[in-house]
Design a protein around this motif. Structure first.
Motif, mmCIF file in Angstrom:
data_model
loop_
_atom_site.group_PDB
_atom_site.id
_atom_site.type_symbol
_atom_site.label_atom_id
_atom_site.label_comp_id
_atom_site.label_asym_id
_atom_site.label_seq_id
_atom_site.Cartn_x
_atom_site.Cartn_y
_atom_site.Cartn_z
ATOM 1 N N TRP A 1 -84.754 -23.360 29.911
ATOM 2 C CA TRP A 1 -85.701 -22.244 29.830
ATOM 3 C C TRP A 1 -85.287 -21.510 28.425
ATOM 4 C CZ3 TRP A 1 -90.153 -20.284 30.932
ATOM 5 C CH2 TRP A 1 -90.377 -18.827 30.508
ATOM 6 N N ARG B 1 -86.597 -23.141 25.287
ATOM 7 C CA ARG B 1 -88.066 -23.379 25.237
ATOM 8 C C ARG B 1 -88.835 -23.270 24.206
ATOM 9 N NH1 ARG B 1 -86.820 -18.288 27.348
ATOM 10 N NH2 ARG B 1 -88.414 -16.927 27.141
ATOM 11 N N LEU C 1 -88.970 -28.443 27.944
ATOM 12 C CA LEU C 1 -89.555 -27.457 26.674
ATOM 13 C C LEU C 1 -91.041 -27.603 26.685
ATOM 14 C CD1 LEU C 1 -86.905 -28.511 23.909
ATOM 15 C CD2 LEU C 1 -86.891 -26.472 25.241
#
Length: 499
Positions: free
Chosen positions: A447, A450, A164
């Motif tokens: 992703w 994130r 992250l």
């Protein structure tokens, strides 16, 4: 790498655990460096950081060589990890945890890339699951398995936190510290994983029995013909052993084998179980598996190859030497030197060494026929068929569970759709292909999270259908860092086998 132990620190910690476990620290470091390279391989500029952390001059070639030799560690334990687990060493969980820390540290090398996160997750699971599987007695087994699952959860959280932080602003080598970063250093006290029972608190687990190993074989997905042949081999060898104990004449049975099959059809996994079965039958003293390919047998000059091959065989003494793509040794003087040395070593160590050669069926048949020394020693051939779609889905689900991720029915249905559109052939990766898909899904999962400051445990574990790659083209408006690619049409390059 704020709040993260460096790769150099993780490798130093791995060496310390190796000393405590009776493993050559130099061997442990080589394994760790190879594991780190294969984890970091997708990350731009990773080779520069890897060389700096390992003390080497900056060289993309040395990094790629290490990554190539380490790819099998994303799917299976290292040779030292396998040996510790096979012998029931009390240090096996500590060594597995140290390898997991190396994988986590490697995921931070170079520019942030979700694929590296996926590699680290599956590699950690491969190392941490081995000692758990070896812990047989109910009390000891439950405690060790619980300890390793706890350690795997820690690894997963570290990867999620690190992913992250790195993905919030793709590119910088030094990402900002995430709000939910794990406060503990990555390689903090790997010799003492959480909740690990001390040697005084619990006895070392005894070696697994033939029945337990055959049950593990039977639990593998598919491979019906392979299982039947291994059961037959075990029965024959058991009876021959009993005849010898009774003072009866016994036929000389060649234990070396040929495994024919396409990539990812389970050859390495079965070879590892064969090593354990032979050890349980008293045919091998240790039962470890040492997996190599041409690059680890052949040196740059004539004369050196013989020494290199002999050293590899010596490391496999007491267990199984598994030579993948063995046919690549044909056709030149260096390969012939390796083969000649191998034949001699097989004869010298015939009482405590089994060699399994593997590869595509036709090239393997040519390879064996070209050398009388090989032809007389490899009498048993086992064919590994490609997996069906249903079997590949089951393998994917098993891999996800082992890596502490949840893949519900919608994810598996999406996987079925992808498999239906894949052209099959000799280069299709089978279980290796779905492992690559899982690694990509883990990266896309990181992703996707994130912008969530403090993901819940459920969010950290749950994969969604959209996490599976869709096509080689990135959908409009979706910015994905280099490395998150669709693996549906990606060529198989891994050297290691899977399930």
């Amino acid at each position: 790498m704020s709040n993260q132990t460096t790769l150099a620190g993780a490798l130093d910690a791995l060496e310390k655990v190796a000393r405590d476990a009776g493993i050559d620290p130099a061997t442990a470091r080589r394994e760790g460096e190879a594991l780190a390279a294969t984890v970091a391989e997708p990350s731009t500029g990773a080779f520069v950081d890897w060389c700096a952390e390992t003390g080497r001059p900056a060289s993309a070639e040395s990094f790629q060589d290490a990554a190539s030799s380490g790819r099998r560690y994303r799917a299976a334990p290292t040779a030292s990890m396998s040996l510790l687990a096979t012998t029931g060493s009390a240090q096996a969980p500590a060594y597995a945890a140290a390898l997991g820390d190396v994988a986590v540290a490697a995921a931070s090398l170079g520019s942030a890339d979700p694929r590296a996160t996926g590699n680290a997750a599956t590699a950690s699971a491969a190392q941490l699951s081995e000692p758990a599987a070896r812990a047989v007695p109910p009390t000891v087994g439950d405690e060790v398995a619980g300890s390793l699952l706890q350690q795997l959860s820690v690894v997963q959280r570290k990867l999620a936190g690190m992913g992250l932080s790195g993905l919030a602003s793709p590119g910088p080598a030094e990402p900002a510290e995430p709000a939910d970063a794990d406060p503990a250093p990555v390689a903090a006290a790997p010799a003492e994983p959480p909740a690990e029972p001390t040697p005084d608190a619990a006895p070392e687990p005894p070696a697994r029995t033939v029945e337990e190993l055959l049950a593990e074989l039977d639990a593998l997905v598919g491979l019906a013909d392979v299982k039947a042949e291994i059961h037959r081999q075990a029965a024959v060898l058991r009876v021959e052993g009993l005849r010898a104990e009774a003072g009866l004449k016994s036929a000389t049975i060649t234990r070396h084998m040929i495994f024919n099959g396409n990539p990812g059809t389970g050859k390495t996994t079965v070879a590892r179980l064969v090593a354990g079965i032979y050890q349980a039958l008293g045919l091998l003293s240790k039962g470890q598996l040492v997996e190599v390919d041409r690059s680890e047998l052949v040196a740059g000059y004539l004369g050196q190859t013989a020494m290199k091959t002999a050293e590899v065989v010596a490391s496999a003494a007491g267990g199984v030497l598994f030579i993948d793509e063995a046919y690549s040794l044909s056709g030149d003087q260096y390969g012939r030197e390796a083969i000649d040395t191998l034949v001699k070593e097989m004869e010298d160590r015939r009482d405590d060494l089994v060699v399994i050669v593997a590869g595509y069926p036709l090239p393997m048949a040519v390879f064996i026929s070209e050398n009388p020394g090989l032809e007389s020693r490899f009498r048993t051939t086992i064919d590994f068929a490609d997996y069906t779609d249903d079997e590949l889905v089951a393998i994917f689900a098993s891999m996800a569970t082992a890596a502490e991720y949840d893949a519900a029915d919608p994810v598996l249905e999406r996987l079925r759709e992808l498999l239906a559109g894949v052209q099959r052939g000799p280069t299709f990766g089978n279980a290796r292909y779905v492992r690559n898909l899982l690694e990509a899904a883990i990266g896309r999962h990181a992703w996707r999270l994130r912008e969530i400051e403090a993901p819940s445990l459920e969010q950290l574990r749950t994969l969604e259908p959209d996490d599976l790659p869709e096509s080689t083209l990135v959908p409009p408006g979706e910015e994905v860092p280099v490395g998150v690619v669709d693996l549906v049409t990606e060529p198989v390059t891994d050297a290691g086998e899977t399930s």
